[in-house]
Design an enzyme around this catalytic site. Structure first.
Site, PDB file in Angstrom:
ATOM      1  N   CYS A 363     -15.809  -2.038  -6.777  1.00 34.72           N
ATOM      2  CA  CYS A 363     -16.285  -2.548  -8.059  1.00 34.72           C
ATOM      3  C   CYS A 363     -15.149  -3.188  -8.852  1.00 34.72           C
ATOM      4  O   CYS A 363     -14.728  -2.669  -9.888  1.00 34.72           O
ATOM      5  CB  CYS A 363     -16.925  -1.418  -8.850  1.00 34.72           C
ATOM      6  N   TYR A 391       2.338  -3.426   5.108  1.00 35.54           N
ATOM      7  CA  TYR A 391       1.921  -3.374   3.704  1.00 35.54           C
ATOM      8  C   TYR A 391       0.404  -3.375   3.566  1.00 35.54           C
ATOM      9  O   TYR A 391      -0.141  -3.983   2.655  1.00 35.54           O
ATOM     10  CB  TYR A 391       2.581  -4.517   2.900  1.00 35.54           C
TER      11      TYR A 391
END
Ligand SMILES: *Cc1c(COP(=O)(O)O)cnc(C)c1O
Length: 436
Positions: A363, A391
């Protein structure tokens, strides 16, 4: 199958990903079909190639053949134990940035004596832990840190081996968030303070000066910033040694980029041939060297498998909603980074091509993985997000109470589960209800 589909049996490696290839229509890593792994382990799923990691390491080893060098894998790029184990077994040391990373190194079978400890904010507790373990060197980033480290070491009856991270003020020409060697950066000791800092260090009773280090940034794709850095570092070494402080090793940090999207970084061996030529020309070829590569050892050794959940056509944008999200693959949200996205099965049948923003279920509008990508997909298709070895998992979070993905290490025909998928119970384990 459309008429242009490749013939079964034809194998074509993806550019920049020598161990990832379509065998006929099916994407494989080291010859292992990825759709079978996704079916068995579910998605999102990280898959790493051991051969790709070792090939990336071998390029550095070729570049340094015959030299006195310690390669320290910068493990913040990917700190999963199974990945560390590959590098420990290959003889690498590790560049750590926390006490937690030190525990991981030891758990994976790495040697403390080959560990260097970087970072601007080491705590006393971390210093004690690292001294206790007997690490090879502290890469100190400020005079204040030197004083504290000296105090901590003395209280343990030890002297801490130290290198000072200097700021060479070189522009690596990369994303500002991953530039670390410019004036105004929080990293390293400023140019005009370097000699004074070494003089101070040499007087501290709990400090033993070993070397000098730098790290100018990440995803560097040009040689020039490195050449400038070598010049500036050697100037520092001359100035420091002129004051009677001996520098045993020079550590040039990490930062070499990988091909995400047509990037053309120099190969590690070519880069180091040029840098070593400069060292030799300036009479420093005999010095012990250290490097701290992270991304360039693992970035293109990993990919993330994901499933298309829904296609959502819109007036301005079409969205391809996948089951991987910014908690799994944080680089696009953090750095507007590009990851290539390819189907696990080419020519999967009649599908119309459209341009999509590829987004996750979280969201946040920042939860996108790829923008304006031309894909021929339908719900239920599986995709691979490439260049996901560095990463990604090490930056993964539990935002939206999403469990972190499972991880597999492919080693020839062997597939090892190196991390189980995290459950909601795993995430709640250390929480307590009030009065419960
Ligand atoms: C992050 C980091 C590295 C590794 O950088 P890469 O771009 O992944 O090679 C090396 N040294 C230090 C001090 C770092 O902070």
């Amino acid at each position: 199958m459309n008429p242009s589909s490749s013939t079964a049996g034809a194998s074509s490696a993806l550019p920049g990903h020598p161990f990832v290839a379509y065998q006929g229509a099916a994407l494989q890593v080291e010859g292992v079909a990825l759709s079978a792994l996704a079916a068995e382990h579910g998605t999102p799923l990280f898959v790493y190639s051991k051969a790709a990691m070792l090939a990336a390491l071998a390029a550095y080893q070729r570049g340094f053949a015959g030299r006195h060098v310690q390669i320290c894998y910068a493990m913040k790029a990917n700190s999963s134990l199974g990945v560390l184990q590959v590098f420990a077994q290959a003889g690498c040391g590790f560049d750590i940035v926390s006490g937690g990373e030190l525990e991981r190194v030891l758990a994976a079978g790495g040697q403390a004596s080959k560990v260097i400890f970087s970072g601007v904010g080491k705590t006393r507790r971390e210093m004690r832990q690292a001294l206790q373990a007997g690490i090879g060197c502290f890469n100190v980033e400020s005079e204040a840190e030197l004083d504290v480290l000296s105090e901590v070491a003395l209280s343990m009856g030890l002297r801490a081996p130290v290198s000072i991270r200097v700021n060479p003020d070189v522009d690596p020409k990369t994303h500002p968030y991953i530039s670390t060697g410019l004036k105004g950066s929080k990293f390293g000791v400023a140019h005009d303070r370097v000699v004074k800092t070494y003089q101070h260090a040499a007087k501290l009773p709990g400090i033993q000066v070993k070397g000098i280090d730098c790290h100018i940034g990440s995803q560097i794709t040009e040689v020039a910033p490195y050449l400038d850095t070598v010049d500036k570092m050697l100037d520092f070494v001359s100035d420091i040694q002129a004051e009677g402080v001996v520098i045993d090793h020079i550590d040039f940090g990490g930062g070499l980029g990988i091909n995400y999207h047509g990037d053309k970084p120099p190969a590690a061996d070519d880069l180091w041939a040029q840098l070593l030529a400069k060292l030799d020309a300036r009479g420093f070829g005999h010095k012990k060297l250290m490097i701290e590569p992270g991304r360039s050892l693992v970035g293109n050794a990993g990919l993330c498998l994901t499933e298309v959940l829904y296609l959502k056509p819109g007036e301005q944008k079409n969205f391809c909603i996948i089951d991987a999200a910014m908690n799994d693959l944080p680089r696009p949200a953090m750095y507007q980074a590009f990851h290539a996205i390819v189907p696990l099965q080419r020519d999967a049948g009649p599908r119309s091509e459209s341009v999509y923003d590829v987004v996750g279920p979280i969201c946040e509008s920042g939860d996108w993985i790829g923008r304006d990508r031309t894909l021929a997909v339908q719900a239920g298709d599986q995709l691979a997000v490439l260049s996901a070895g560095a990463y990604c998992m090490s930056m993964a979070s539990n935002y939206n109470t999403r469990g972190r993905a499972a991880e597999l290490l492919v080693d020839g025909q062997q597939v090892h589960l190196i991390r189980e998928r995290e459950s909601a119970a795993d995430q709640m384990r250390h929480e307590r209800l009030v009065g419960g």
